[in-house]
Design a protein around this motif. Sequence first.
Motif, mmCIF file in Angstrom:
data_model
loop_
_atom_site.group_PDB
_atom_site.id
_atom_site.type_symbol
_atom_site.label_atom_id
_atom_site.label_comp_id
_atom_site.label_asym_id
_atom_site.label_seq_id
_atom_site.Cartn_x
_atom_site.Cartn_y
_atom_site.Cartn_z
ATOM 1 N N MET A 140 10.746 -5.531 -5.628
ATOM 2 C CA MET A 140 11.981 -4.766 -6.280
ATOM 3 C C MET A 140 11.718 -5.055 -7.823
ATOM 4 O O MET A 140 11.679 -3.948 -8.737
ATOM 5 N N LEU A 141 11.090 -6.255 -8.460
ATOM 6 C CA LEU A 141 10.569 -6.316 -9.804
ATOM 7 C C LEU A 141 9.669 -5.269 -10.240
ATOM 8 O O LEU A 141 9.507 -4.805 -11.243
ATOM 9 N N LEU A 142 8.550 -5.145 -9.285
ATOM 10 C CA LEU A 142 7.545 -4.260 -9.643
ATOM 11 C C LEU A 142 8.024 -2.781 -9.583
ATOM 12 O O LEU A 142 7.690 -1.897 -10.413
ATOM 13 N N ALA A 143 8.961 -2.323 -8.757
ATOM 14 C CA ALA A 143 9.470 -0.850 -8.684
ATOM 15 C C ALA A 143 10.453 -0.632 -9.551
ATOM 16 O O ALA A 143 10.907 0.331 -9.660
ATOM 17 N N GLY A 144 10.999 -1.620 -10.145
ATOM 18 C CA GLY A 144 12.108 -1.524 -11.147
ATOM 19 C C GLY A 144 13.238 -1.687 -10.506
ATOM 20 O O GLY A 144 14.364 -0.783 -11.121
ATOM 21 N N ILE A 145 13.419 -2.023 -9.241
ATOM 22 C CA ILE A 145 14.654 -1.861 -8.692
ATOM 23 C C ILE A 145 15.857 -3.053 -8.978
ATOM 24 O O ILE A 145 15.344 -4.172 -8.995
ATOM 25 N N GLU A 146 17.133 -2.941 -9.209
ATOM 26 C CA GLU A 146 17.811 -3.813 -9.469
ATOM 27 C C GLU A 146 18.018 -4.812 -8.179
ATOM 28 O O GLU A 146 18.226 -4.275 -7.005
ATOM 29 N N ARG A 147 18.005 -6.039 -8.426
ATOM 30 C CA ARG A 147 17.934 -7.119 -7.187
ATOM 31 C C ARG A 147 19.133 -7.482 -6.824
ATOM 32 O O ARG A 147 19.118 -8.663 -6.137
ATOM 33 N N SER A 148 20.260 -7.263 -7.488
ATOM 34 C CA SER A 148 21.478 -7.705 -7.140
ATOM 35 C C SER A 148 21.780 -7.593 -5.456
ATOM 36 O O SER A 148 22.632 -8.394 -4.930
ATOM 37 N N PRO A 149 21.588 -6.506 -4.869
ATOM 38 C CA PRO A 149 21.707 -6.308 -3.437
ATOM 39 C C PRO A 149 21.220 -7.638 -2.549
ATOM 40 O O PRO A 149 21.654 -8.078 -1.485
ATOM 41 N N LEU A 150 20.226 -8.415 -3.343
ATOM 42 C CA LEU A 150 19.785 -9.528 -2.433
ATOM 43 C C LEU A 150 20.779 -10.676 -2.349
ATOM 44 O O LEU A 150 20.634 -11.414 -1.480
ATOM 45 N N ASP B 75 22.185 -17.074 -2.630
ATOM 46 C CA ASP B 75 22.788 -16.476 -3.629
ATOM 47 C C ASP B 75 22.161 -16.302 -4.979
ATOM 48 O O ASP B 75 22.636 -15.772 -5.869
ATOM 49 N N SER B 76 20.810 -16.277 -4.796
ATOM 50 C CA SER B 76 19.920 -15.978 -6.020
ATOM 51 C C SER B 76 19.238 -14.794 -5.837
ATOM 52 O O SER B 76 18.765 -14.410 -4.724
ATOM 53 N N SER B 77 19.107 -13.733 -6.875
ATOM 54 C CA SER B 77 18.052 -12.616 -6.828
ATOM 55 C C SER B 77 16.942 -12.566 -7.486
ATOM 56 O O SER B 77 16.195 -11.760 -7.695
ATOM 57 N N GLY B 78 16.771 -13.855 -8.140
ATOM 58 C CA GLY B 78 15.515 -14.097 -8.897
ATOM 59 C C GLY B 78 14.255 -14.241 -8.192
ATOM 60 O O GLY B 78 14.169 -14.509 -7.048
ATOM 61 N N VAL B 79 13.236 -14.125 -8.831
ATOM 62 C CA VAL B 79 11.716 -14.330 -8.417
ATOM 63 C C VAL B 79 11.324 -15.699 -8.933
ATOM 64 O O VAL B 79 11.474 -15.917 -10.116
ATOM 65 N N THR B 80 10.650 -16.290 -8.043
ATOM 66 C CA THR B 80 10.358 -17.674 -8.402
ATOM 67 C C THR B 80 9.162 -17.671 -9.572
ATOM 68 O O THR B 80 8.281 -16.917 -9.330
ATOM 69 N N LYS B 81 9.410 -18.538 -10.638
ATOM 70 C CA LYS B 81 8.612 -18.545 -11.542
ATOM 71 C C LYS B 81 7.308 -19.285 -11.356
ATOM 72 O O LYS B 81 7.346 -20.256 -10.584
ATOM 73 N N GLY B 82 6.324 -18.603 -12.047
ATOM 74 C CA GLY B 82 5.004 -19.363 -11.833
ATOM 75 C C GLY B 82 4.117 -18.766 -12.633
ATOM 76 O O GLY B 82 4.322 -18.126 -13.331
ATOM 77 N N MET B 83 2.586 -19.081 -12.361
ATOM 78 C CA MET B 83 1.555 -18.697 -12.975
ATOM 79 C C MET B 83 0.514 -17.786 -12.335
ATOM 80 O O MET B 83 0.226 -18.119 -11.138
ATOM 81 N N TYR B 84 0.275 -16.532 -12.586
ATOM 82 C CA TYR B 84 -0.547 -15.672 -11.918
ATOM 83 C C TYR B 84 -1.964 -15.785 -12.507
ATOM 84 O O TYR B 84 -1.949 -15.755 -13.750
ATOM 85 N N VAL B 85 -2.984 -16.261 -11.855
ATOM 86 C CA VAL B 85 -4.452 -16.417 -12.490
ATOM 87 C C VAL B 85 -5.132 -15.573 -11.648
ATOM 88 O O VAL B 85 -5.420 -15.679 -10.525
ATOM 89 N N PRO B 86 -6.013 -14.635 -12.430
ATOM 90 C CA PRO B 86 -7.210 -14.100 -11.743
ATOM 91 C C PRO B 86 -8.125 -14.868 -11.084
ATOM 92 O O PRO B 86 -8.325 -15.964 -11.653
ATOM 93 N N LEU B 87 -8.568 -14.527 -9.819
ATOM 94 C CA LEU B 87 -9.424 -15.395 -9.053
ATOM 95 C C LEU B 87 -10.796 -15.747 -9.961
ATOM 96 O O LEU B 87 -11.092 -16.987 -9.693
ATOM 97 N N SER B 88 -11.192 -14.904 -10.756
ATOM 98 C CA SER B 88 -12.543 -15.234 -11.401
ATOM 99 C C SER B 88 -12.132 -16.214 -12.562
ATOM 100 O O SER B 88 -13.091 -17.068 -12.843
ATOM 101 N N TYR B 89 -11.115 -16.219 -13.151
ATOM 102 C CA TYR B 89 -10.483 -17.352 -13.899
ATOM 103 C C TYR B 89 -10.396 -18.474 -13.320
ATOM 104 O O TYR B 89 -10.710 -19.578 -14.121
ATOM 105 N N TRP B 90 -9.716 -18.369 -12.178
ATOM 106 C CA TRP B 90 -9.605 -19.605 -11.526
ATOM 107 C C TRP B 90 -10.825 -20.231 -11.364
ATOM 108 O O TRP B 90 -11.233 -21.784 -11.096
ATOM 109 N N LYS B 91 -11.898 -19.632 -10.760
ATOM 110 C CA LYS B 91 -13.398 -20.317 -10.427
ATOM 111 C C LYS B 91 -13.734 -21.267 -11.919
ATOM 112 O O LYS B 91 -14.583 -22.164 -11.795
ATOM 113 N N ARG B 92 -13.590 -20.461 -13.093
ATOM 114 C CA ARG B 92 -13.983 -21.174 -14.215
ATOM 115 C C ARG B 92 -13.044 -22.197 -14.653
ATOM 116 O O ARG B 92 -13.525 -23.365 -14.758
ATOM 117 N N LEU B 93 -11.914 -22.092 -14.264
ATOM 118 C CA LEU B 93 -10.605 -23.341 -14.280
ATOM 119 C C LEU B 93 -11.165 -24.647 -13.530
ATOM 120 O O LEU B 93 -11.066 -25.719 -13.762
#
Length: 463
Positions: free
Chosen positions: A169-179, A340-358
């Motif tokens: 829903m975040l990606l599509a720009g849809i209001e998440r309150s129905p959750l 009771d929450s409509s939020g998306v879990t906070k976190g870190m998106y890391v590209p696979l190639s960057y992860w391999k360097r890390l």
Amino acid sequence: MAKPGAYVLKLTRDREALFHEALEDREMFAEAVPSFPHARGAPLVCFILNSRGRISHIANGRRGVNAGTFQSRLNLSDIEPFQTKLTAQDIIEGVPARNRKVVEERFKHGGLLTPKAFEEVVDLVARLAPETAPSIDRFTKATRRRLATLDRSAREALGAQKESVATAMLLAGIERSPLQEWVLRDDEAPGSFLDGLKQSRQREDEMIIRDMADVPGYDFIRRVPKASAALFVDEESGTRLTVVLANRLPLEEQTGTDLIYYNETFKSFILVQYKAMENDKAEGAVFRFPEKQLSEEIARMDAFVTEINKLQEEGTIDDFRLNNEPFFLKFCPRIQFDPDSSGVTKGMYVPLSYWKRLADHDGMVGPRGGRRLAYSNVRRYFDNSSFASMVKGAWIGTVVSQSSVIERWMKEVIETGRAIAFAVKTDDKPDDDNASITVRPDLDTGLFIEASDEEPQFIVMKN
């Protein structure tokens, strides 16, 4: 976790007239009220009292910006009239004596109910006014009691599925309150998170089935048996998001990922693997590695990349990517199921190639010699907003020729419910024969999500 609450809005005669005018005009209403503490993202049930002391309406509320010194803006939406005749005095006399004083204060003068008073009022109103069930059943003690009986595995599954839906829903720009309207309707664990949403009850409606069949790219999944479905619609943009939970799909084992996003407008796939971070006193949260499971997942990702890299972009404007690497890891705290929450879990998106360097970097070594990833040493990552922006615009992900082969392979997996080896021929021109099909028995679960309209369309699959 988001804590629900209830607010009693008492209208004067003049404001009551404006309230009814607003309902006829825009079906929304806002009122300046004394400042009150309540998280903006948490559910807020609002009971509207008319000038004669009767509960005339129930609504979803949201605390807005400051409306003046020591005042907040109370925004009301989804306003529904009460059919049962209930007065403030009925509520005051109906709640247990231990909470009667605070309830009397709020229903005479307005304001936010205390958590205990909220529970007592919700249970009383649900019993006296059955028509309010869609709005408040999920807050009753009986529903909370049923939720508490779910075992850990059921709650983890619901949490993961809800995260998938919220992210789509975040990606599509849809209001998440129905959750936030999710409710456990019986004592048994639901088959999926979608079963607790009111949208899912529409899936047998002939009009919706017909609409879903007309969505581009949707035809290949409508034959999936035993699928739960929900339809979300953004009234402002007209964007529709169709969510289908299709059981027994083996996509994770073959791709090494939990989620698959498909931007149908620009023909781009993004695949994400979630990794749980553990609490750490010094760093807040860390992911410790090497981890055998992650190593196996990366091996599957590498094999997948080897195949799709046999196909090159064709140079069209829709083919342009800042990077056509499709695999990302999302490091985040363990997902907790919070209805009771409509939020998306906070976190870190890391590209696979960057992860391999890390993974090989000296900065990953902790004080005891082990390796760990934390916010302090990752240096760069995408958060939810920046990742959504990149995916929505297809600035990252597979190019069109690669996506066409992946899409065909996924159709076969979804239609047959069986694992199908993914392989690309080495000839120069991609065609329908480029994805070889080798069937082997292996069954799992998957979540398919698609959004449509003028906005990019997305597919998400979750194991």
